[in-house]
Design a protein around this motif. Structure first.
Motif, mmCIF file in Angstrom:
data_model
loop_
_atom_site.group_PDB
_atom_site.id
_atom_site.type_symbol
_atom_site.label_atom_id
_atom_site.label_comp_id
_atom_site.label_asym_id
_atom_site.label_seq_id
_atom_site.Cartn_x
_atom_site.Cartn_y
_atom_site.Cartn_z
ATOM 1 N N PHE A 102 0.819 -1.201 0.000
ATOM 2 C CA PHE A 102 0.000 0.000 0.000
ATOM 3 C C PHE A 102 0.857 1.257 0.000
ATOM 4 N N PHE A 103 1.934 1.281 0.781
ATOM 5 C CA PHE A 103 2.803 2.463 0.829
ATOM 6 C C PHE A 103 3.475 2.696 -0.521
ATOM 7 N N THR A 104 3.909 1.622 -1.170
ATOM 8 C CA THR A 104 4.513 1.750 -2.508
ATOM 9 C C THR A 104 3.500 2.309 -3.498
ATOM 10 N N TRP A 105 2.282 1.826 -3.468
ATOM 11 C CA TRP A 105 1.215 2.302 -4.347
ATOM 12 C C TRP A 105 0.924 3.780 -4.082
ATOM 13 N N TYR A 106 0.880 4.186 -2.819
ATOM 14 C CA TYR A 106 0.612 5.579 -2.476
ATOM 15 C C TYR A 106 1.751 6.490 -2.930
ATOM 16 N N VAL A 107 2.982 6.114 -2.619
ATOM 17 C CA VAL A 107 4.129 6.935 -3.021
ATOM 18 C C VAL A 107 4.231 6.981 -4.544
ATOM 19 N N GLY A 108 3.954 5.866 -5.214
ATOM 20 C CA GLY A 108 3.962 5.853 -6.680
ATOM 21 C C GLY A 108 2.955 6.828 -7.261
ATOM 22 N N TYR A 109 1.780 6.927 -6.656
ATOM 23 C CA TYR A 109 0.763 7.878 -7.115
ATOM 24 C C TYR A 109 1.251 9.314 -6.937
ATOM 25 N N VAL A 110 1.803 9.630 -5.777
ATOM 26 C CA VAL A 110 2.281 10.992 -5.516
ATOM 27 C C VAL A 110 3.444 11.341 -6.433
ATOM 28 N N VAL A 111 4.382 10.420 -6.601
ATOM 29 C CA VAL A 111 5.539 10.677 -7.474
ATOM 30 C C VAL A 111 5.088 10.845 -8.921
ATOM 31 N N ALA A 112 4.175 10.010 -9.388
ATOM 32 C CA ALA A 112 3.679 10.133 -10.762
ATOM 33 C C ALA A 112 2.950 11.454 -10.965
ATOM 34 N N ALA A 113 2.209 11.896 -9.977
ATOM 35 C CA ALA A 113 1.502 13.169 -10.096
ATOM 36 C C ALA A 113 2.470 14.335 -10.204
ATOM 37 N N GLN A 114 3.641 14.233 -9.562
ATOM 38 C CA GLN A 114 4.611 15.324 -9.590
ATOM 39 C C GLN A 114 5.566 15.240 -10.774
ATOM 40 N N THR A 115 5.942 14.043 -11.163
ATOM 41 C CA THR A 115 6.970 13.910 -12.201
ATOM 42 C C THR A 115 6.417 13.651 -13.589
ATOM 43 N N ALA A 116 5.194 13.166 -13.699
ATOM 44 C CA ALA A 116 4.621 12.866 -15.016
ATOM 45 C C ALA A 116 3.228 13.497 -15.150
ATOM 46 N N PRO A 117 3.168 14.835 -15.145
ATOM 47 C CA PRO A 117 1.855 15.466 -15.239
ATOM 48 C C PRO A 117 1.163 15.183 -16.572
ATOM 49 N N GLY A 118 1.927 14.962 -17.608
ATOM 50 C CA GLY A 118 1.345 14.638 -18.907
ATOM 51 C C GLY A 118 0.622 13.303 -18.882
ATOM 52 N N LEU A 119 1.237 12.325 -18.233
ATOM 53 C CA LEU A 119 0.614 11.010 -18.111
ATOM 54 C C LEU A 119 -0.649 11.088 -17.260
ATOM 55 N N MET A 120 -0.560 11.788 -16.159
ATOM 56 C CA MET A 120 -1.701 11.885 -15.251
ATOM 57 C C MET A 120 -2.859 12.675 -15.868
ATOM 58 N N ALA A 121 -2.559 13.600 -16.791
ATOM 59 C CA ALA A 121 -3.597 14.420 -17.426
ATOM 60 C C ALA A 121 -4.205 13.748 -18.650
ATOM 61 N N ARG A 122 -3.669 12.610 -19.040
ATOM 62 C CA ARG A 122 -4.189 11.922 -20.221
ATOM 63 C C ARG A 122 -5.641 11.505 -20.010
ATOM 64 N N PRO A 123 -6.540 11.913 -20.918
ATOM 65 C CA PRO A 123 -7.953 11.547 -20.758
ATOM 66 C C PRO A 123 -8.178 10.057 -21.008
ATOM 67 N N VAL A 124 -9.090 9.493 -20.216
ATOM 68 C CA VAL A 124 -9.436 8.083 -20.354
ATOM 69 C C VAL A 124 -10.815 7.963 -20.988
#
Length: 187
Positions: free
Chosen positions: A109-131
């Motif tokens: 769970f901690f890895t999943w949470y930190v991965g979400y926070v890191v992805a939100a900060q380092t890959a804004p393009g990926l996170m903004a991709r419409p689904v």
């Protein structure tokens, strides 16, 4: 009018609270606060905590609330019971089962949470991709955080119910029986 602690409250004649009785202050006029402003009447005003300025019926202040019990004779033997239970194989098995679930569950769970926070900060393009429509990857991952929180909670409760609760309850029962016998308190 009779208050919740059995004392009669007067309307304008005599002290209104036990503090005013002790300090000899005159009561405030009805409907007025300490500064002469209008105030509301508190129904719990004279419902004191036991031992805080109440009178014992003879006019003397009531005795203070007793402190926790001091150690009794045989307490060392009771402590020995708890140490014995802590050293037992059944107790170690309950702790082992607890750790076998909690440590990997926390790591995932901690890895999943930190991965979400890191992805939100380092890959804004990926996170903004419409689904689908206005729903993007970040929204799905955020909802996934909630979903996995509930899933982990359910899994923990299920694991505790099926693998630890019965053994822990047995240990608790045995411990209470052993300490009750040492204290001499049969019920």
């Amino acid at each position: 009018m009779k208050s919740s602690n059995g004392h009669f409250r007067s309307r304008g004649e005599g002290p209104e609270s036990s503090v005013e009785k002790r300090e000899g202050r005159a009561p405030a006029p009805e409907g007025a606060g300490t500064d002469g402003q209008a105030s509301y009447e508190d129904p719990w005003q004279d419902a004191l905590t036991p031992g805080w300025g109440e009178l014992d019926g003879t006019g003397a202040p009531a005795p203070d609330v007793p402190h926790m019990r001091t150690e009794q004779e045989g307490t060392g033997r009771v402590a020995d019971v708890y140490l014995e239970v802590q050293r037992s194989e059944a107790f170690r098995e309950v702790r082992r089962r607890y750790r076998r679930f909690v440590v990997p569950g926390f790591a995932v769970f901690f890895t999943w949470y930190v991965g979400y926070v890191v992805a939100a900060q380092t890959a804004p393009g990926l996170m903004a991709r419409p689904v689908a429509g206005s729903v993007n990857v970040a929204m799905l991952a955020g909802l996934g955080q909630f979903l996995t929180t509930f899933l982990l909670t359910w899994a923990y409760a299920r694991h505790a119910r099926l693998r630890r609760d019965r053994a822990a309850l047995d240990l608790r029962w045995d411990t209470q029986e052993l300490t009750r016998g040492l204290r001499g308190g049969e019920r």
